[in-house]
Write an enzyme that holds these catalytic residues in place. Sequence first.
Site, PDB file in Angstrom:
ATOM      1  N   ASN A  60       1.235  -0.611  -0.120  1.00  0.00           N
ATOM      2  CA  ASN A  60       0.016   0.118   0.106  1.00  0.00           C
ATOM      3  C   ASN A  60       0.761   1.571  -0.138  1.00  0.00           C
ATOM      4  OD1 ASN A  60      -2.373   1.816   0.568  1.00  0.00           O
ATOM      5  ND2 ASN A  60      -2.811   1.004   2.171  1.00  0.00           N
ATOM      6  N   ARG A  68      -3.393  -2.329  -3.178  1.00  0.00           N
ATOM      7  CA  ARG A  68      -4.518  -1.604  -2.749  1.00  0.00           C
ATOM      8  C   ARG A  68      -4.112  -0.236  -4.238  1.00  0.00           C
ATOM      9  NH1 ARG A  68      -5.153   3.263   1.048  1.00  0.00           N
ATOM     10  NH2 ARG A  68      -7.913   3.402   1.001  1.00  0.00           N
ATOM     11  N   HIS A 120     -13.687   2.529   0.165  1.00  0.00           N
ATOM     12  CA  HIS A 120     -13.033   1.714   1.650  1.00  0.00           C
ATOM     13  C   HIS A 120     -13.838   0.104   1.734  1.00  0.00           C
ATOM     14  CE1 HIS A 120     -12.205   5.922   3.752  1.00  0.00           C
ATOM     15  NE2 HIS A 120     -11.535   5.259   3.889  1.00  0.00           N
ATOM     16  N   ARG A 151     -10.565  15.960   5.150  1.00  0.00           N
ATOM     17  CA  ARG A 151     -10.659  16.699   3.700  1.00  0.00           C
ATOM     18  C   ARG A 151     -12.697  16.785   3.974  1.00  0.00           C
ATOM     19  NH1 ARG A 151     -10.255  10.146   0.895  1.00  0.00           N
ATOM     20  NH2 ARG A 151      -8.742  10.429   2.834  1.00  0.00           N
ATOM     21  N   GLU A 192      -7.453  -5.210   5.157  1.00  0.00           N
ATOM     22  CA  GLU A 192      -7.706  -5.105   4.780  1.00  0.00           C
ATOM     23  C   GLU A 192      -6.708  -5.977   3.800  1.00  0.00           C
ATOM     24  OE1 GLU A 192      -8.373  -0.205   3.797  1.00  0.00           O
ATOM     25  OE2 GLU A 192      -7.531  -1.214   5.622  1.00  0.00           O
TER      26      GLU A 192
END
Length: 404
Positions: free
Chosen positions: A9, A93, A181, A241, A379
């Site tokens: 990742n 990812r 996600h 964000r 993940e």
Amino acid sequence: MSETILVVNAGSSSIKFQLFAVESSNRLARRLKGQIDGIGTRPRLVAKDAKGACVVDQSWSTSDVAELPDALNQLVLFLRNYVGRLPVAIGHRVVHGGSGFSAPTVVTSSVVQQLERFIPLAPLHQPNNLAPIRIVLERQPQLLQVACFDTAFHRGHPDVADRYAIPETLYAEGVRRYGFHGLSYEYIAEKLREIAPEIAGGRVVVAHLGSGASMCALAAGKSIESSMGFTALDGLPMGTRPGQLDAGVVLYLMSEKGMSAKETEHFLYHDCGLKGLSGISNDVRELLASSDPRAKLALDVFTYRIALFAGMLTAALGGIDSLVFTAGIGENAPLIRRAVVERLAWLGIELSDEANEKSQTRISPERSRVACYVIPTDEELMIARHTLQILRENHSVEFKEKRA
């Protein structure tokens, strides 16, 4: 020695990685977890084994590891020394797969070119996700690489959930709600079958709360709605964000503040969210520890919006059987969970104070009409599973020919 699968990742200044051994019956066992961070500033490699013991803690000068390719070289050297050979496959990812990639995909040069089109839709993530893929393609073209997408899990949404109220021509070009996600939500859906099978087939709202935050509605383990949309800017307020934002705000920034498209993009991705609201930090831990009223405001907005989206997703499901918290904040911030659940008491959700403080798996009492869980996400394990599946499916395939 067992075959291994490397999960990568990559970020703008770091490479997070995990190494899994493929054991009998295709069981995956985590062997290493680590990262190289500070690339170009203070580069440092740290990795721990399956028991949590540190196996390497190495730093370099800025000139030695100035860029991502240098860091990847160091990671390869470390893996060769520690494991004895390179992995048989690498799973990556990749945040945005658009509408065309609905499942993990073997990487080719053509695939990379297609994924480059989504860089404007995920400017914080996509360029960094693709960088190590390109490097491996150039240096080890025979090595199987698999791209696993954060958007793929949401590709089965009904049409009404994916559409914006805009002309069909824009939808045909790919302007639609994607959701993100997905690898995390996919893991949670699978984990629920193990720890709460009576819940897994029902109506579940999952809150993935981290620096990036979103929520998802699961019906029988399938995503039917998400808080995020066309980009990872939508939905909940995040570390930096803004989350859901009137499009008129963007027009105001450009027309009245004179901000260019690039300046607006930077502002929305780096200067908003909890950081913008508080003026203090984007880190929930710092905000929880602060006595500044701006910190309290930022957290109040955060939990208020989580509760609002929980209501929206409950409407999409036609009811709710369980609420699940996951990711860094969701797994480790009892005060945030409590603030959210208190706003959702009308749904019949109750908390056990002791279970919540200890971040136990189930944090609601048996009498609670809606069960509430804390489930750590994984993940990287999902990526490793997908990569292993594709590896087995393509066991006799010459990958070099695929890339020709």
